[in-house]
Design an enzyme around this catalytic site. Structure first.
Site, PDB file in Angstrom:
ATOM      1  N   GLU A 181      -7.794  -2.992 -29.964  1.00 28.15           N
ATOM      2  CA  GLU A 181      -7.722  -2.697 -31.391  1.00 28.15           C
ATOM      3  C   GLU A 181      -7.234  -3.929 -32.136  1.00 28.15           C
ATOM      4  OE1 GLU A 181      -6.628   1.416 -33.324  1.00 28.15           O
ATOM      5  OE2 GLU A 181      -4.792   0.239 -33.015  1.00 28.15           O
ATOM      6  N   HIS A 194      -7.822   2.556 -38.072  1.00 26.15           N
ATOM      7  CA  HIS A 194      -6.475   3.086 -37.817  1.00 26.15           C
ATOM      8  C   HIS A 194      -5.806   3.522 -39.127  1.00 26.15           C
ATOM      9  CE1 HIS A 194      -3.128   2.891 -34.593  1.00 26.15           C
ATOM     10  NE2 HIS A 194      -2.833   3.824 -35.478  1.00 26.15           N
ATOM     11  N   ARG A 215      -4.549   7.297 -29.327  1.00 27.83           N
ATOM     12  CA  ARG A 215      -4.497   5.900 -28.913  1.00 27.83           C
ATOM     13  C   ARG A 215      -5.731   5.599 -28.076  1.00 27.83           C
ATOM     14  NH1 ARG A 215      -1.294   5.552 -32.333  1.00 27.83           N
ATOM     15  NH2 ARG A 215       0.788   4.612 -32.305  1.00 27.83           N
TER      16      ARG A 215
END
Length: 335
Positions: A274, A293, A246
Site C-alpha cells: 500500500e 485507504h 488490511r
C-alpha cells in the site's frame, strides 16, 4: 487552575487541527494544562523532554513515536495514553503495560465511517454498479433487462468476516435491508451471531455461500493471509470481495490472479503493498474498484476521534474509568 493535570500532544502536527478543531480544543484546555502550540514528534528535543516529564496524560495520534522504555523513563508522572486514532499496536510497547498505564483508543469512533463505507459499497455491489459503470462508459445504451437478472439486493447473500467493532457496526447498518447475512468469527457463538442479525458459519462455508464477502478481521498473526489461494477459490463466480481491513489478510498474488481472470470482483480500500505500484494490473481492471485507504475517518470525521479523547479526559480527570480502555489481553484478538 494550577491543580489541573498536565498533558502533552504527540502526533503529526498537521493532524492536530483536524482532530481537535477549536470547540474540541477548548474543552481540552478546560480539563488539563496543555501547550496547544506544542505537538511533539521527537521526545528527545529539550522542550519536549521538559513537557513530557510533567505530563500525566499523553494525547497521541498518527505520527506519535513508539512509547518504549526510554520514553517512559522520561515521563515519570504519566498515567494515561489517549490515542486519537484506531489501533495502538504500533504505539504501545510492553513497557507501557508493565508500567500500568491506562491506554484508551478512539477505534470505536473510527469504526463508524468504515462501516458506512462498507454499507454503501455492499449495496452498490449488489446492483453491480461498479461493473455496469464500466460497461456504460463503453456502450452508452441502457442494457436489456435480461442482462440485469442477477442484480439486486433482495435476498442477496452477504458474508461478514469478523465481528470486530467495524464488523458489528456493519451488521447493525445492514439490518433494515432485505439481505441474508452470515458471519464468521471464532470468538462468537450462534446465539450472539443471531443477536447481531447474522447466521454463524465456518469460514469456508461462508465463502462458498456468499455473493458479497466483506472482510473486517483484525491484523494479527492468526489472520495473516487468512484468504489464501484455496479460500479465494471458494468464493462463487461473479461474487464481490470487499476489504476495508488490511491488505495482509489476503494473499495478494492469488487475489491478483483471481481478479485478472475476471471470475470475481473486488472493492479494495486497502491493499498489499500500500499503495499499489503504478504498474499493478488492478489499476486497470473493470472488475476492481480501488480507493486510497479512505474508509476510515477522513476530513470532518476526524473531529469525532478528537471528541472521543475529550470524553475520556473528562472521565479520567473526574476519577472515573475511561469508556474505551484497551488492555494488554485485548491485543490477542483486536487490531
Amino acid at each position: 487552575m494550577h491543580d489541573r493535570p498536565a498533558a502533552l500532544f504527540a502526533m503529526n502536527p498537521e493532524n492536530l487541527p483536524l482532530l481537535f478543531p477549536p470547540p474540541v480544543l477548548d474543552r481540552i484546555v478546560q480539563l488539563v494544562r496543555i501547550d496547544t502550540e506544542m505537538v511533539v514528534q521527537d521526545f528527545t528535543r529539550p522542550a519536549a523532554a521538559v513537557a513530557l516529564a510533567e505530563a500525566e496524560f499523553l494525547i497521541t495520534g498518527w505520527g506519535c513515536p513508539r512509547l518504549d522504555e526510554s520514553v517512559l523513563d522520561a515521563a515519570p508522572r504519566l498515567r494515561a495514553v489517549l490515542h486519537a486514532a484506531g489501533s495502538i499496536r504500533g504505539l504501545v510497547t510492553e513497557a507501557c503495560w508493565e508500567r500500568g498505564l491506562i491506554v484508551s483508543s478512539a477505534v470505536h469512533a473510527n469504526a463508524l465511517p468504515v462501516a458506512e463505507y462498507t454499507l454503501a459499497v455492499i449495496l452498490l455491489a449488489g446492483k453491480d454498479v461498479f461493473a455496469l459503470r464500466e460497461r456504460y462508459q463503453r456502450e452508452p445504451v441502457y442494457p436489456p433487462v435480461l442482462d440485469l437478472i442477477n442484480q439486486g439486493n433482495n435476498g442477496r447473500r452477504i458474508g461478514i468476516i469478523g465481528a470486530s467493532r467495524v464488523g458489528r457496526r456493519v451488521l447493525e447498518l445492514l439490518r433494515p435491508f432485505d439481505l441474508r447475512v452470515s458471519l464468521h468469527d471464532p470468538y462468537v457463538d450462534e446465539a450472539e451471531a443471531a443477536a447481531l442479525g447474522a447466521r454463524l458459519l465456518p469460514l469456508d462455508e461462508l465463502l462458498r455461500t456468499s455473493q458479497i464477502v466483506s472482510l473486517h478481521a483484525p491484523e494479527i498473526p492468526a489472520t495473516y493471509r487468512m484468504l489464501d489461494r484455496e479460500r479465494l477459490a471458494l468464493i462463487p463466480d461473479g461474487a464481490v470481495l470487499i476489504n476495508t481491513s488490511r491488505g495482509s489478510l489476503i494473499d495478494p498474488v492469488a487475489l491478483t490472479e483471481e481478479l485478472i481472470s475476471g471470475r470475481i470482483g473486488a472493492v479494495l480500500d486497502v491493499t498489499e503493498p500500500e499503495p499499489l505500484p503504478g504498474d499493478s494490473p488492478l489499476h486497470h481492471l473493470s472488475n476492481v474498484f480501488l480507493t486510497p485507504h479512505i474508509a476510515g475517518s477522513v476530513g470532518n470525521e476526524l473531529a469525532r476521534l478528537g471528541g472521543t479523547v475529550v470524553a475520556e479526559l473528562e472521565h479520567l480527570t473526574a476519577g472515573r474509568p475511561p469508556s474505551h480502555q484497551v488492555r494488554r489481553t485485548d491485543l490477542t484478538h483486536v487490531a
